[in-house]
Design a protein around this motif. Structure first.
Motif, PDB file in Angstrom:
ATOM      1  N   HIS A   1       4.720   0.990   4.043  1.00 25.55           N
ATOM      2  CA  HIS A   1       6.025   1.567   4.382  1.00 25.55           C
ATOM      3  C   HIS A   1       5.973   3.092   4.322  1.00 25.55           C
ATOM      4  O   HIS A   1       5.656   3.668   3.275  1.00 25.55           O
ATOM      5  N   ASN A   2       6.295   3.714   5.428  1.00 23.11           N
ATOM      6  CA  ASN A   2       6.481   5.169   5.486  1.00 23.11           C
ATOM      7  C   ASN A   2       5.258   5.938   5.021  1.00 23.11           C
ATOM      8  O   ASN A   2       5.390   6.962   4.341  1.00 23.11           O
ATOM      9  N   ASN A   3       4.084   5.460   5.372  1.00 23.92           N
ATOM     10  CA  ASN A   3       2.909   6.228   4.968  1.00 23.92           C
ATOM     11  C   ASN A   3       1.772   6.241   5.989  1.00 23.92           C
ATOM     12  O   ASN A   3       0.737   6.835   5.714  1.00 23.92           O
TER      13      ASN A   3
ATOM     14  N   LEU B   1      -0.270  -0.489  -4.822  1.00 27.79           N
ATOM     15  CA  LEU B   1      -1.082   0.660  -5.209  1.00 27.79           C
ATOM     16  C   LEU B   1      -0.569   1.946  -4.577  1.00 27.79           C
ATOM     17  O   LEU B   1       0.054   1.939  -3.506  1.00 27.79           O
ATOM     18  N   ASP B   2      -0.838   3.008  -5.323  1.00 28.48           N
ATOM     19  CA  ASP B   2      -0.507   4.331  -4.812  1.00 28.48           C
ATOM     20  C   ASP B   2      -1.565   5.302  -5.318  1.00 28.48           C
ATOM     21  O   ASP B   2      -2.025   5.167  -6.446  1.00 28.48           O
ATOM     22  N   PHE B   3      -1.952   6.245  -4.484  1.00 28.57           N
ATOM     23  CA  PHE B   3      -3.039   7.113  -4.926  1.00 28.57           C
ATOM     24  C   PHE B   3      -2.574   8.369  -5.650  1.00 28.57           C
ATOM     25  O   PHE B   3      -3.369   9.175  -6.064  1.00 28.57           O
ATOM     26  N   GLN B   4      -1.280   8.510  -5.858  1.00 28.24           N
ATOM     27  CA  GLN B   4      -0.811   9.606  -6.720  1.00 28.24           C
ATOM     28  C   GLN B   4      -0.463   9.003  -8.084  1.00 28.24           C
ATOM     29  O   GLN B   4       0.404   8.125  -8.170  1.00 28.24           O
ATOM     30  N   GLN B   5      -1.147   9.512  -9.092  1.00 31.58           N
ATOM     31  CA  GLN B   5      -0.997   8.942 -10.437  1.00 31.58           C
ATOM     32  C   GLN B   5       0.464   8.908 -10.896  1.00 31.58           C
ATOM     33  O   GLN B   5       0.966   7.879 -11.364  1.00 31.58           O
TER      34      GLN B   5
ATOM     35  N   VAL C   1       0.847  -1.199   0.000  1.00 26.78           N
ATOM     36  CA  VAL C   1       0.000   0.000   0.000  1.00 26.78           C
ATOM     37  C   VAL C   1       0.880   1.247   0.000  1.00 26.78           C
ATOM     38  O   VAL C   1       1.778   1.367   0.826  1.00 26.78           O
ATOM     39  N   GLY C   2       0.621   2.177  -0.933  1.00 23.40           N
ATOM     40  CA  GLY C   2       1.423   3.404  -1.006  1.00 23.40           C
ATOM     41  C   GLY C   2       2.834   3.051  -1.433  1.00 23.40           C
ATOM     42  O   GLY C   2       3.802   3.353  -0.750  1.00 23.40           O
ATOM     43  N   CYS C   3       2.922   2.441  -2.612  1.00 20.79           N
ATOM     44  CA  CYS C   3       4.201   1.828  -3.032  1.00 20.79           C
ATOM     45  C   CYS C   3       5.262   2.860  -3.414  1.00 20.79           C
ATOM     46  O   CYS C   3       6.421   2.506  -3.609  1.00 20.79           O
TER      47      CYS C   3
HETATM   48  C1  LIG Z   1       6.473   8.743   1.820  1.00 23.43           C
HETATM   49  S1  LIG Z   1       5.804   7.881   0.483  1.00 23.43           S
HETATM   50  C2  LIG Z   1       6.528   6.286   0.762  1.00 23.43           C
HETATM   51  C3  LIG Z   1       6.593   5.466  -0.483  1.00 23.43           C
HETATM   52  C4  LIG Z   1       7.135   4.047  -0.286  1.00 23.43           C
HETATM   53  N1  LIG Z   1       6.240   3.246   0.490  1.00 23.43           N
HETATM   54  C5  LIG Z   1       8.493   4.093   0.348  1.00 23.43           C
HETATM   55  O1  LIG Z   1       8.612   3.753   1.522  1.00 23.43           O
HETATM   56  O2  LIG Z   1       9.442   4.514  -0.327  1.00 23.43           O
HETATM   57  C6  LIG Z   1       4.106   7.558   0.934  1.00 23.43           C
HETATM   58  C7  LIG Z   1       3.271   7.086  -0.222  1.00 23.43           C
HETATM   59  O3  LIG Z   1       1.978   6.694   0.251  1.00 23.43           O
HETATM   60  C8  LIG Z   1       1.034   7.028  -0.743  1.00 23.43           C
HETATM   61  N2  LIG Z   1      -0.312   7.117  -0.159  1.00 23.43           N
HETATM   62  C9  LIG Z   1      -0.718   8.001   0.768  1.00 23.43           C
HETATM   63  N3  LIG Z   1      -2.011   7.831   1.032  1.00 23.43           N
HETATM   64  C10 LIG Z   1      -2.456   6.812   0.258  1.00 23.43           C
HETATM   65  C11 LIG Z   1      -3.732   6.186   0.075  1.00 23.43           C
HETATM   66  N4  LIG Z   1      -4.827   6.613   0.724  1.00 23.43           N
HETATM   67  N5  LIG Z   1      -3.806   5.153  -0.794  1.00 23.43           N
HETATM   68  C12 LIG Z   1      -2.711   4.754  -1.478  1.00 23.43           C
HETATM   69  N6  LIG Z   1      -1.482   5.330  -1.369  1.00 23.43           N
HETATM   70  C13 LIG Z   1      -1.362   6.347  -0.506  1.00 23.43           C
HETATM   71  C14 LIG Z   1       1.527   8.370  -1.243  1.00 23.43           C
HETATM   72  O4  LIG Z   1       1.008   8.693  -2.519  1.00 23.43           O
HETATM   73  C15 LIG Z   1       3.042   8.169  -1.257  1.00 23.43           C
HETATM   74  O5  LIG Z   1       3.522   7.745  -2.503  1.00 23.43           O
END
Ligand SMILES: C[S@@+](CC[C@H](N)C(=O)[O-])C[C@H]1O[C@@H](n2cnc3c(N)ncnc32)[C@H](O)[C@@H]1O
Length: 341
Positions: free
Chosen positions: A247-249, A201-205, A178-180
């Motif tokens: 991870h980190n989200n 999945l990630d919610f930013q296109q 989740v939030g890749c």
């Molecule tokens: C700080 S980044 C970390 C990315 C990756 N997991 C890493 O550790 O390198 C957080 C990610 O979570 C995604 N994210 C945040 N809210 C989300 C949601 N509701 N659904 C899916 N992705 C989400 C963001 O778009 C962002 O790319």
């Protein structure tokens, strides 16, 4: 300057303190210049050799009318000690700019840009933003930059992935990430467990697009992987997973949304499936304090979790056997592994 003026400067304006402050200000000028020169590709250009101002402006996509302002900006770089100018050509001079210009330091460059753009801004703006209730939104962040900066955590997250993988079923295992972000852990997981079924999945296109590209470039596009542009809270699937990774989200989710996230993740697990959650927690270094502040000033408002509160929350949302470990000695960065009954 006459003696009376000098005396006024020394005794009325505290010249020695002024000189010390000048040194501090120089650090700020250096940091600001190196950050913007790195982000605009000028450091990389100068790493290839000295350049004239007009060539630098054109490299930045600017026209001749903007040349005087570009020269004024380059002059700041020269005065701060980051650039040198000889015969009308600019070259790298400062240690900071030379370090950031090195292609091998791309992750450090992104991290430094995150610090300059977001952490520094949050500290500087906190009193005024709190008074005016002007909250940061996700649109204030460059998602691709954050994903690049997050790569500094790779060794720690990879260790956490290995921890969770030790309990994965030997065959037909499936993972939902989740939030890749830029998708770097997808390749890592596939390399540790070829044949893995992986949904990310990630919610930013643009971030999901970057993840697809990273996978294709690293030769994993034929594997059983799907990268989707989706919000986890609205993600609709009948598939269930052995492992969900976050991870980190976690701090992108506040209040009821954080609770909804944990419920949602739990509903997506197979019986005896597990959640692996990695995150900075409150109480760490200056960087973690600034990250926490940015999120406290954002619409999300919760900020980083506390370690104990995170464990408690996992239990409250149906996870049992919650374990955690500090993945970086001396820093408040943790991996939580939680089973679902
Ligand atoms: C700080 S980044 C970390 C990315 C990756 N997991 C890493 O550790 O390198 C957080 C990610 O979570 C995604 N994210 C945040 N809210 C989300 C949601 N509701 N659904 C899916 N992705 C989400 C963001 O778009 C962002 O790319």
């Amino acid at each position: 300057m006459n003696l009376a003026t000098l005396r006024k400067l020394i005794f009325e304006k505290n010249l020695p303190a002024m000189l010390r402050l000048d040194g501090q200000a120089r650090h700020l000028y250096r940091s600001a210049f190196a950050t913007s020169a790195g982000a605009s590709g000028v450091l990389a250009l100068l790493a290839r050799g000295p350049s004239r101002a007009d060539a630098i402006a054109s490299h930045m996509g600017l026209d001749a009318g903007q040349l005087p302002a570009v020269e004024a900006w380059l002059e700041c770089g020269v005065k701060a000690g980051e650039l040198a100018r000889r015969d009308g050509r600019y070259r790298l001079r400062g240690r900071l700019s030379r370090m950031l210009a090195d292609g091998g330091n791309a992750t450090l460059g992104a991290l430094f840009e995150e610090v300059s753009r977001y952490h520094y801004d949050a500290i500087l703006q906190a009193p005024q933003r709190l008074r005016s209730a002007q909250r940061y939104t996700l649109a204030d962040q460059d998602g691709v930059l954050i994903a690049r900066a997050s790569r500094i955590l790779e060794p720690l997250v990879e260790e956490a992935v290995d921890w969770a993988f030790a309990a994965l079923p030997a065959s037909n295992a499936s993972v939902l990430e989740v939030g890749c972000g830029a998708g770097h852990y997808l390749g890592y997981m596939l390399s540790r467990r070829p044949g893995l079924r992986l949904v990310a999945l990630d919610f930013q296109q643009e971030v999901a697009d970057a993840a697809r590209q990273v996978l294709a470039m690293s030769g994993w596009s034929g594997a059983d992987v799907a990268v989707e542009h989706a919000d986890i809270l609205a993600f609709d699937t009948t598939e269930r997973f052995d492992l969900v990774t976050l991870h980190n989200n976690i701090y992108y989710f506040g209040g009821e949304r954080r609770a909804a996230l944990l419920r949602k993740v739990r509903s997506l697990l197979k019986p005896r499936g597990r959640l692996l959650l990695t995150t900075s927690c409150r109480g760490g270094s200056a960087a973690i304090a600034a990250l926490h502040l940015w999120w406290k000033l954002s619409e999300v408002t919760d900020g980083l979790p506390e370690r104990g509160a995170m464990r408690q929350m996992l239990r409250e949302h149906g996870f049992d056997a919650v374990e955690d470990k500090r993945v970086l000695p001396g820093e408040s960065y943790f991996a939580f592994l939680a089973g679902s009954a």
